[in-house]
Scaffold this motif. Structure first.
Motif, mmCIF file in Angstrom:
data_model
loop_
_atom_site.group_PDB
_atom_site.id
_atom_site.type_symbol
_atom_site.label_atom_id
_atom_site.label_comp_id
_atom_site.label_asym_id
_atom_site.label_seq_id
_atom_site.Cartn_x
_atom_site.Cartn_y
_atom_site.Cartn_z
ATOM 1 N N PHE A 157 0.841 -1.141 -0.247
ATOM 2 C CA PHE A 157 0.103 0.028 0.093
ATOM 3 C C PHE A 157 0.808 1.199 0.115
ATOM 4 C CE2 PHE A 157 -1.797 3.756 2.408
ATOM 5 C CZ PHE A 157 -3.004 3.558 1.742
ATOM 6 N N PHE A 158 2.064 1.127 0.827
ATOM 7 C CA PHE A 158 2.876 2.411 0.945
ATOM 8 C C PHE A 158 3.435 2.601 -0.588
ATOM 9 C CE2 PHE A 158 6.969 4.422 1.539
ATOM 10 C CZ PHE A 158 6.631 5.494 2.261
ATOM 11 N N ILE A 159 3.935 1.525 -1.127
ATOM 12 C CA ILE A 159 4.594 1.811 -2.385
ATOM 13 C C ILE A 159 3.766 2.465 -3.485
ATOM 14 C CG2 ILE A 159 6.008 0.747 -4.050
ATOM 15 C CD1 ILE A 159 7.149 -1.054 -2.089
ATOM 16 N N ASN A 160 2.528 1.694 -3.328
ATOM 17 C CA ASN A 160 1.563 2.152 -4.658
ATOM 18 C C ASN A 160 1.094 3.608 -4.198
ATOM 19 O OD1 ASN A 160 1.457 -0.538 -5.757
ATOM 20 N ND2 ASN A 160 -0.135 -1.123 -4.706
ATOM 21 N N LEU A 161 0.894 3.938 -3.005
ATOM 22 C CA LEU A 161 0.776 5.464 -2.532
ATOM 23 C C LEU A 161 1.782 6.144 -2.935
ATOM 24 C CD1 LEU A 161 -1.265 7.358 -1.068
ATOM 25 C CD2 LEU A 161 -0.128 6.770 1.191
ATOM 26 N N LEU A 162 2.862 6.123 -2.733
ATOM 27 C CA LEU A 162 4.057 6.890 -3.063
ATOM 28 C C LEU A 162 4.290 7.077 -4.407
ATOM 29 C CD1 LEU A 162 6.716 8.349 -2.291
ATOM 30 C CD2 LEU A 162 7.947 6.270 -2.713
ATOM 31 N N LEU A 163 4.048 5.992 -5.410
ATOM 32 C CA LEU A 163 4.024 6.008 -6.922
ATOM 33 C C LEU A 163 2.822 6.956 -7.447
ATOM 34 C CD1 LEU A 163 5.062 2.280 -7.772
ATOM 35 C CD2 LEU A 163 6.508 4.384 -7.725
ATOM 36 N N ILE A 164 1.753 6.583 -6.859
ATOM 37 C CA ILE A 164 0.437 7.428 -7.403
ATOM 38 C C ILE A 164 0.807 8.887 -6.993
ATOM 39 C CG2 ILE A 164 -1.751 7.675 -7.220
ATOM 40 C CD1 ILE A 164 -2.327 4.720 -7.392
ATOM 41 N N THR A 165 1.067 9.113 -5.774
ATOM 42 C CA THR A 165 1.162 10.584 -5.312
ATOM 43 C C THR A 165 2.329 11.276 -6.179
ATOM 44 O OG1 THR A 165 0.475 9.988 -2.953
ATOM 45 C CG2 THR A 165 1.691 12.233 -3.419
ATOM 46 N N ILE A 166 3.275 10.481 -6.190
ATOM 47 C CA ILE A 166 4.345 11.051 -7.395
ATOM 48 C C ILE A 166 3.877 11.587 -8.564
ATOM 49 C CG2 ILE A 166 6.358 10.868 -8.466
ATOM 50 C CD1 ILE A 166 7.477 8.971 -6.296
ATOM 51 N N ALA A 167 3.108 10.547 -9.267
ATOM 52 C CA ALA A 167 2.674 11.187 -10.593
ATOM 53 C C ALA A 167 1.617 12.081 -10.437
ATOM 54 C CB ALA A 167 1.879 9.635 -11.154
ATOM 55 N N TYR A 168 0.799 12.244 -9.615
ATOM 56 C CA TYR A 168 -0.323 13.459 -9.317
ATOM 57 C C TYR A 168 0.530 14.705 -9.030
ATOM 58 C CZ TYR A 168 -4.626 15.151 -7.771
ATOM 59 O OH TYR A 168 -5.881 15.970 -7.794
ATOM 60 N N ILE A 169 1.624 14.475 -8.213
ATOM 61 C CA ILE A 169 2.140 15.856 -7.938
ATOM 62 C C ILE A 169 2.953 16.415 -9.315
ATOM 63 C CG2 ILE A 169 4.027 16.854 -6.889
ATOM 64 C CD1 ILE A 169 3.285 15.314 -4.361
ATOM 65 N N ILE A 170 3.548 15.457 -9.989
ATOM 66 C CA ILE A 170 4.464 16.012 -11.240
ATOM 67 C C ILE A 170 3.321 16.619 -12.101
ATOM 68 C CG2 ILE A 170 5.679 14.971 -13.443
ATOM 69 C CD1 ILE A 170 7.110 13.277 -11.522
ATOM 70 N N ALA A 171 2.133 15.706 -12.343
ATOM 71 C CA ALA A 171 0.981 16.359 -13.271
ATOM 72 C C ALA A 171 0.503 17.612 -12.789
ATOM 73 C CB ALA A 171 -0.143 15.154 -13.422
ATOM 74 N N THR A 172 0.308 17.802 -11.745
ATOM 75 C CA THR A 172 -0.096 19.005 -11.011
ATOM 76 C C THR A 172 0.651 20.224 -11.301
ATOM 77 O OG1 THR A 172 -1.305 17.964 -9.308
ATOM 78 C CG2 THR A 172 -0.832 20.305 -9.010
ATOM 79 N N LEU A 173 2.024 20.008 -11.148
ATOM 80 C CA LEU A 173 3.157 21.128 -11.346
ATOM 81 C C LEU A 173 3.209 21.268 -12.867
ATOM 82 C CD1 LEU A 173 6.133 19.885 -9.082
ATOM 83 C CD2 LEU A 173 4.376 21.985 -8.879
ATOM 84 N N VAL A 174 3.017 20.493 -13.622
ATOM 85 C CA VAL A 174 3.108 20.588 -15.147
ATOM 86 C C VAL A 174 1.917 21.467 -15.717
ATOM 87 C CG1 VAL A 174 2.942 19.617 -17.482
ATOM 88 C CG2 VAL A 174 4.330 18.598 -15.715
ATOM 89 N N GLU A 175 0.715 21.161 -14.959
ATOM 90 C CA GLU A 175 -0.641 21.916 -15.390
ATOM 91 C C GLU A 175 -0.528 23.346 -15.007
ATOM 92 O OE1 GLU A 175 -3.422 20.718 -17.044
ATOM 93 O OE2 GLU A 175 -1.602 19.144 -17.788
ATOM 94 N N ILE A 176 0.185 23.470 -13.776
ATOM 95 C CA ILE A 176 0.307 24.824 -13.285
ATOM 96 C C ILE A 176 1.299 25.584 -14.097
ATOM 97 C CG2 ILE A 176 1.071 26.337 -11.418
ATOM 98 C CD1 ILE A 176 0.268 24.255 -9.381
ATOM 99 N N PHE A 177 2.166 24.892 -14.602
ATOM 100 C CA PHE A 177 3.285 25.699 -15.508
ATOM 101 C C PHE A 177 2.685 26.061 -16.845
ATOM 102 C CE2 PHE A 177 6.455 24.962 -18.891
ATOM 103 C CZ PHE A 177 7.327 26.423 -18.691
ATOM 104 N N LEU A 178 1.886 25.097 -17.358
ATOM 105 C CA LEU A 178 1.349 25.432 -18.627
ATOM 106 C C LEU A 178 0.264 26.455 -18.451
ATOM 107 C CD1 LEU A 178 0.814 21.700 -19.872
ATOM 108 C CD2 LEU A 178 2.579 23.355 -20.761
ATOM 109 N N PHE A 179 -0.507 26.379 -17.388
ATOM 110 C CA PHE A 179 -1.801 27.201 -17.214
ATOM 111 C C PHE A 179 -0.728 28.735 -16.989
ATOM 112 C CE2 PHE A 179 -3.941 30.138 -14.198
ATOM 113 C CZ PHE A 179 -5.087 30.302 -14.748
ATOM 114 N N ALA A 180 0.191 29.004 -16.410
ATOM 115 C CA ALA A 180 1.007 30.118 -16.288
ATOM 116 C C ALA A 180 1.428 30.692 -17.643
ATOM 117 C CB ALA A 180 1.847 30.121 -15.262
ATOM 118 N N GLN A 181 2.063 29.802 -18.325
ATOM 119 C CA GLN A 181 2.511 30.061 -19.694
ATOM 120 C C GLN A 181 1.322 30.593 -20.595
ATOM 121 O OE1 GLN A 181 3.848 26.783 -22.103
ATOM 122 N NE2 GLN A 181 5.913 28.023 -22.552
#
Length: 355
Positions: free
Chosen positions: A125-149
């Motif tokens: 559970f911890f490993i799956n949570l870590l992997l999904i959280t990393i994907a979610y955070i990276i995607a959020t940062l990319v979306e924020i960057f693209l929106f700002a652009q």
């Protein structure tokens, strides 16, 4: 369409990440079976982010709801992945001890506790949570960057449109003002000399041609602007049989040096209007234009009467108009110095044509 492109980008990114991990694991098919579902759930959580939580919560500044929804989505999908999908291993590959030849090694102890217990890997559970959280955070940062652009691009486009609108408004202020002054001059001349009135109409015709056709362009050769200025002075001078104390000096190195049309004439209009030049005695207007390869120097000095002379009820748009146009068309590439004393008014404008 942009959202579809974003989801394709993230899928490609995580395919690259998992492909790299698969290669380093020895290209074992068991790795794909154990971790393939993690990739699928990462894609699901990214899709939820791109199509739901970002556009409907984050970009609408509902930050608390976004945080709550994000935690719920990440934890909920991790629970489904861990408990409902039994073959998702989350990159946990435990060796199959039953296939090793020879006697099975017994448990080893360290400080009274089995070594296997001390080195127990993190839970699935911890490993799956870590992997999904990393994907979610990276995607959020990319979306924020693209929106700002995108917002920055929109600001630039809106700013350019606003500048163009303001320039058109400033031009529309110049042309009626010029025509009003010219017609006033011809009207005054018509009562004096019909022949000179014909000449003034000819000058006015050339000037109108320049204003109506040439000034539609963003830039014109300097010689056309100077021709306009000379015609303006000639038209004004025809008002009287006397010679007005107006001197002009043109030192033109390159007559095709580009300049924004109708940029200089408001200064001359201002000088003719406020110098009381019709009095002739004790008055003057000195105009000098110098051009070189990458710049233009404009100098204009006129006398000031002791008492303010009011010529008409129209005015006040000249120099302020030029200042606005300079700020828009020559930002950081011009120097305007205006000196005023009790006896004279002097303008010095330097234009740099290149950065």
């Amino acid at each position: 369409m942009n959202r579809h492109k974003n989801i394709v980008f993230h899928v490609a990114l995580w395919l690259l990440v998992w492909s790299t991990a698969w290669i380093f694991s020895g290209s074992d098919f068991q790795f794909v079976l154990e971790n393939g579902m993690v990739l699928i759930f990462q894609i699901i959580v990214i899709a939820v982010l791109i199509y739901l939580t970002v556009p409907y919560l984050l970009l609408r500044r509902k930050y608390i709801l976004f945080a709550v929804a994000s935690i719920a989505v990440v934890v909920g999908l991790t629970l489904i992945l861990t408990n409902v999908i039994p073959w998702s291993g989350g990159m946990v590959n435990e060796p199959n001890m039953g296939t090793l030849p020879g006697p099975r090694p017994g448990p080893r102890f360290d400080g009274g506790r089995p070594l296997q217990e001390l080195r127990r890997p993190p839970s699935r559970f911890f490993i799956n949570l870590l992997l999904i959280t990393i994907a979610y955070i990276i995607a959020t940062l990319v979306e924020i960057f693209l929106f700002a652009q995108r917002k920055e691009e929109e600001i630039i486009i809106n700013k350019n449109e606003a500048l163009q609108t303001e320039l058109k408004l400033l031009k529309s202020q110049i042309n009626p003002h010029f025509l009003f002054n010219a017609l006033n001059n011809i009207y005054a001349l018509s009562a004096i000399d019909a022949g000179r009135t014909q000449k003034s109409i000819s000058y006015l015709s050339d000037m109108l041609r320049y204003v109506l056709y040439e000034c539609e362009q963003e830039i014109v050769p300097l010689y056309k602007e100077i021709d306009y200025i000379e015609n303006y002075i000639k038209l004004f001078s025809l008002k009287s049989s006397k010679t007005y104390p107006i001197s002009t000096t043109f030192s033109i190195e390159d007559q095709n040096v580009p300049i924004v049309p109708m940029l200089l004439i408001p200064f001359l209009e201002n000088a003719l209007k406020h110098s009381n030049i019709e009095k002739i005695e004790g008055t003057f207007i000195n105009l000098k234009i110098t051009s070189f390869t990458d710049g233009i120097d404009f100098e204009l000095e006129n006398s000031k009467p002791e008492h303010v002379v009011v010529k008409d009820d129209v005015g006040g748009i000249g120099i302020e108009n030029v200042k606005k146009r300079l700020a828009i068309l020559y930002p950081d590439r011009h120097e305007l110095v205006i000196n005023e004393t009790s006896k004279a008014f002097k303008v010095n404008l330097k234009l740099r044509l290149h950065e």
